[in-house]
Write a protein that holds these residues in place. Structure first.
Motif, mmCIF file in Angstrom:
data_model
loop_
_atom_site.group_PDB
_atom_site.id
_atom_site.type_symbol
_atom_site.label_atom_id
_atom_site.label_comp_id
_atom_site.label_asym_id
_atom_site.label_seq_id
_atom_site.Cartn_x
_atom_site.Cartn_y
_atom_site.Cartn_z
ATOM 1 N N ALA A 34 37.300 43.262 36.973
ATOM 2 C CA ALA A 34 37.797 41.892 36.909
ATOM 3 C C ALA A 34 38.420 41.594 35.553
ATOM 4 N N TRP A 35 39.230 40.575 35.542
ATOM 5 C CA TRP A 35 39.772 40.013 34.313
ATOM 6 C C TRP A 35 39.380 38.537 34.253
ATOM 7 N N VAL A 47 40.051 35.274 36.404
ATOM 8 C CA VAL A 47 41.484 35.317 36.696
ATOM 9 C C VAL A 47 41.744 36.164 37.936
ATOM 10 N N ALA A 48 41.196 37.358 37.956
ATOM 11 C CA ALA A 48 41.433 38.280 39.066
ATOM 12 C C ALA A 48 40.254 39.231 39.175
ATOM 13 N N GLN A 49 39.970 39.613 40.402
ATOM 14 C CA GLN A 49 38.840 40.497 40.656
ATOM 15 C C GLN A 49 39.227 41.486 41.746
ATOM 16 N N GLN A 50 38.831 42.727 41.557
ATOM 17 C CA GLN A 50 39.027 43.736 42.590
ATOM 18 C C GLN A 50 37.681 44.373 42.912
ATOM 19 N N TYR A 58 42.031 36.136 43.447
ATOM 20 C CA TYR A 58 42.774 35.596 42.312
ATOM 21 C C TYR A 58 42.480 34.110 42.154
ATOM 22 N N ALA A 59 42.514 33.661 40.918
ATOM 23 C CA ALA A 59 42.454 32.224 40.666
ATOM 24 C C ALA A 59 43.711 31.588 41.252
ATOM 25 N N THR A 67 48.748 40.489 39.135
ATOM 26 C CA THR A 67 48.248 41.533 40.024
ATOM 27 C C THR A 67 47.246 42.402 39.280
ATOM 28 N N ILE A 68 46.068 42.546 39.852
ATOM 29 C CA ILE A 68 45.059 43.440 39.278
ATOM 30 C C ILE A 68 45.138 44.776 39.997
ATOM 31 N N SER A 69 44.968 45.835 39.236
ATOM 32 C CA SER A 69 44.976 47.171 39.836
ATOM 33 C C SER A 69 44.128 48.091 38.987
#
Length: 114
Positions: A34-35, A47-50, A58-59, A67-69
């Motif tokens: 996550a970020w 902000v973002a989670q995978q 995503y928020a 985009t999270i990767s």
């Protein structure tokens, strides 16, 4: 587990940045990543989670722009950010969750000028 974030900087509104997070330690294949970000005077926000299965969250404020990767072989996590806005200015943190524990890296500053 140690996490090292990089890629922050100063960018004009409308620009793009890619944040990177290098993870050391055990295999991250089955980990969640996550970020988060925190602006001065505000609470830290996701902000973002995978998830380990690949699903993402995503928020609302970043949907369609961020985009999270991950690259599990290289043990890297990325946050691609487009159409940046001044309100995206914050310190960004990467996290990795494995075996029920969330690990945090140091932050990287993102500043978006108007």
């Amino acid at each position: 587990v140690q996490l090292q974030a990089s890629g922050g900087g100063l960018v004009q509104a409308g620009g793009s940045l890619r944040l990177s997070c290098a993870a050391s330690g055990p295999n991250m294949l089955y980990a969640g990543v996550a970020w988060y970000r925190q602006a001065p005077g505000t609470e830290r926000e996701l902000v973002a989670q995978q998830f380990s299965g690949g699903g993402t969250v995503y928020a609302d404020s970043v949907k369609g722009r961020f985009t999270i990767s991950r690259d599990s072989v290289k043990k890297m996590v990325y946050l691609q950010m487009h159409s940046l806005k001044p309100e995206d200015t914050a310190v960004y943190y990467c996290t990795l969750t494995t075996w029920g524990r969330e690990y945090w890296g140091q932050g990287t500053q993102v500043t978006v000028s108007s």
